[in-house]
Design an enzyme around this catalytic site. Structure first.
Site, PDB file in Angstrom:
ATOM      1  N   ARG A  36       0.779  -0.873   0.318  1.00  0.00           N
ATOM      2  CA  ARG A  36       0.255  -0.161   0.362  1.00  0.00           C
ATOM      3  C   ARG A  36       0.496   1.548   0.339  1.00  0.00           C
ATOM      4  NH1 ARG A  36      -4.542  -2.119   3.832  1.00  0.00           N
ATOM      5  NH2 ARG A  36      -5.714  -3.061   2.577  1.00  0.00           N
ATOM      6  N   LYS A 219     -19.352 -17.481  -0.069  1.00  0.00           N
ATOM      7  CA  LYS A 219     -20.320 -17.426   0.663  1.00  0.00           C
ATOM      8  C   LYS A 219     -22.204 -16.800  -0.903  1.00  0.00           C
ATOM      9  CE  LYS A 219     -20.910 -17.643   5.358  1.00  0.00           C
ATOM     10  NZ  LYS A 219     -21.532 -17.034   6.370  1.00  0.00           N
ATOM     11  N   GLY A 376     -12.136  -9.294  -2.678  1.00  0.00           N
ATOM     12  CA  GLY A 376     -11.631 -10.218  -1.300  1.00  0.00           C
ATOM     13  C   GLY A 376     -10.589 -10.946  -2.303  1.00  0.00           C
ATOM     14  N   GLY A 399     -13.424  -3.740   0.232  1.00  0.00           N
ATOM     15  CA  GLY A 399     -14.770  -3.822   0.165  1.00  0.00           C
ATOM     16  C   GLY A 399     -14.714  -2.374  -0.440  1.00  0.00           C
TER      17      GLY A 399
HETATM   18  P1  AMP Z   1     -14.915 -14.427  -0.484  1.00  0.00           P
HETATM   19  O1  AMP Z   1     -14.700 -13.755   0.312  1.00  0.00           O
HETATM   20  O2  AMP Z   1     -15.785 -14.057  -0.680  1.00  0.00           O
HETATM   21  O3  AMP Z   1     -14.584 -14.155  -1.857  1.00  0.00           O
HETATM   22  O4  AMP Z   1     -14.162 -16.034   0.107  1.00  0.00           O
HETATM   23  C1  AMP Z   1     -13.391 -16.280   0.112  1.00  0.00           C
HETATM   24  C2  AMP Z   1     -13.166 -17.605   0.585  1.00  0.00           C
HETATM   25  O5  AMP Z   1     -14.103 -18.663   0.402  1.00  0.00           O
HETATM   26  C3  AMP Z   1     -11.487 -18.351   1.076  1.00  0.00           C
HETATM   27  O6  AMP Z   1     -11.275 -18.408   1.420  1.00  0.00           O
HETATM   28  C4  AMP Z   1     -12.043 -19.717   0.079  1.00  0.00           C
HETATM   29  O7  AMP Z   1     -11.105 -20.627   0.893  1.00  0.00           O
HETATM   30  C5  AMP Z   1     -13.546 -19.734   0.229  1.00  0.00           C
HETATM   31  N1  AMP Z   1     -14.290 -21.182  -0.488  1.00  0.00           N
HETATM   32  C6  AMP Z   1     -13.631 -20.902  -2.101  1.00  0.00           C
HETATM   33  N2  AMP Z   1     -13.924 -22.176  -2.168  1.00  0.00           N
HETATM   34  C7  AMP Z   1     -14.714 -22.757  -1.294  1.00  0.00           C
HETATM   35  C8  AMP Z   1     -15.616 -24.285  -0.906  1.00  0.00           C
HETATM   36  N3  AMP Z   1     -15.524 -24.934  -2.446  1.00  0.00           N
HETATM   37  N4  AMP Z   1     -15.800 -24.432   0.216  1.00  0.00           N
HETATM   38  C9  AMP Z   1     -15.591 -23.960   1.002  1.00  0.00           C
HETATM   39  N5  AMP Z   1     -15.309 -22.788   1.021  1.00  0.00           N
HETATM   40  C10 AMP Z   1     -14.739 -22.235  -0.048  1.00  0.00           C
END
Ligand code: AMP
Length: 418
Positions: A36, A219, A376, A399
């Protein structure tokens, strides 16, 4: 009116710059990742080369008041090293008037952590959980009232204002947004902000078609805003990662013990219906890598995404799914990637995410596609896997990028533009 950093005359001017120096520190207060600070250097050098002086302001961590642990004094050595200039430090961001006034062209003053004051965020602190709404409201009004003075004091230090902190652009804080009104003719974006805004625009408003978004991550609930906003912007949407299983369950598939948000099943159905209605092609991959436990040393195998045996869970995109997506991606002129397509933190289940990074690099270099990695963990993934310099743009703001992709107007951007 908004000015441009490239054409502004900084000669003899003091520029107050909101930077994002919220860097990680180890137990000895050494900076463990200077990305950064490094990213802000071109903006800072531009002001100095133009004959101006700098007043740098940032937050560090989430202090609840003054706390040595969160002092920006710890990172002075790193700024000096990367900027190649000596730093003068103001150990109270509200008492820097004399130091600011004494600045000569080429000099740099760093203000202490803005969040030592509640006024930076404009939120009351130290209220017990059980206080009444009345008390909360009164405390909020009090901070808001003293926030005006806080902003005015910061603004009094300088002749012009530059916002180069994309990471906090989604917050309407004193230093990120409110201060801009004191510089109606002398406010501008720094190079980081300019880059981020241009990248977002290249995907959302001025994209070359076909446009494909890869939305991964854990999610559905955290990505629904992005997915809905993108439906009017993209031709194809690849959905990967832990989100997939909520969609598969919504279609009546067997998902074993895979991640699933049961309360989002209706939402998943609506997303699929909306995609059809908008003519957006959805790709979820027909096969996945499954594991018998959520661990690096799990047993694993490939199976159909909608026929996962009991006791097994989906962990990564299978090679056949990646191959299918590759065809879509290599035919795209604009690609947005948000969220890993597997549990990439575990080496064993990082292959799908790594393959996506490789394909994006290939699409950028071979096809001249515009590729943005934003928001993310996909950003962490491309950095970790060494592909950051091979795609068109990697966003610096988690974010903030998410909110921009959701189609929201970011206060830090609006304050400069309006
Ligand atoms: P996000 O912050 O919403 O982009 O989510 C990222 C997280 O999703 C990471 O920590 C990944 O390990 C998790 N992730 C990706 N694929 C899977 C999966 N099939 N099952 C569980 N967690 C997952």
């Amino acid at each position: 009116m908004q000015k441009s950093i490239d054409s502004y005359n900084f000669a003899g001017k003091r520029a107050i710059v909101r930077v994002d120096f919220n860097v990680p520190l180890d137990a000895d207060f050494k900076v463990t990742d200077d990305t950064r600070i490094r990213a802000a250097v071109p903006t800072l050098k531009k002001v100095l080369a133009g004959g101006g002086s700098l007043i740098l302001m940032s937050h560090l961590g989430r202090p609840k008041g003054v706390a040595d642990k969160y002092s920006l004094k710890h990172i002075i050595y790193k700024i000096e090293e990367l900027l190649g200039e000596k730093i003068v430090f103001a150990d109270d961001c509200m008492k820097a008037g004399a130091q600011a006034a004494a600045l000569k062209p080429g000099q740099v003053l760093l203000l202490e952590n803005l969040r030592f004051y509640a006024e930076e965020e404009g939120k009351p602190r130290g209220l017990a959980d059980d206080v009444s709404d009345e008390v909360k409201k009164a405390a909020k009004a009090e901070v808001k009232a003293s926030q005006k003075e806080f902003v005015k004091t910061l603004a009094s230090y300088a002749d012009c204002y530059i916002n180069d902190a994309f990471g906090t652009a989604h917050r309407a804080h004193a230093s990120t947004a409110l201060i801009a009104k004191y510089f109606p003719e002398d406010k501008m974006f720094g190079y980081i902000m300019e880059g981020e805004i241009k990248a977002i625009d290249s995907v959302l408003n001025n994209s070359r078609k076909p446009v494909t978004a890869i939305i991964g991550g854990a999610k559905v609930s955290s990505k629904i805003g992005i997915i809905e906003n993108l439906f009017s912007k993209v031709d194809n949407m690849i959905i990967g990662g832990g989100m997939v299983y909520t969609f598969v369950k919504a279609q009546g598939g067997k998902i074993g013990t895979s991640l699933c948000e049961d309360d989002q099943i209706e939402v998943a159905k609506e997303i699929m219906a909306k995609a059809a209605e908008k003519g957006v092609k959805l790709y979820m991959g027909s096969e996945v890598v499954i594991a018998d436990k959520f661990a690096e040393d799990a047993q694993s195998k490939v199976c159909k995404v909608n026929d996962i045996p009991d006791g097994w869970m989906g962990m990564d995109a299978a090679p056949s799914s990646v191959k299918e997506w590759e065809g879509v991606l290599m035919a795209s002129k604009t690609i947005l990637w948000n969220g890993p397509v597997g549990v990439f933190e575990m080496e064993k289940f990082a292959k799908g995410t790594k393959a996506i990074a490789e394909i994006l690099a290939k699409a950028t270099q071979q096809n001249g596609a515009f590729t943005l990695v934003g928001g993310g963990d996909s950003v962490a993934a491309v950095n970790q896997m060494g592909y950051a310099s091979k795609v068109s743009y990697v966003s610096t703001g988690g974010g903030a990028m998410l909110e921009a992709l959701e189609g929201k107007e970011l206060p830090g951007i609006a304050a400069i533009k309006e």
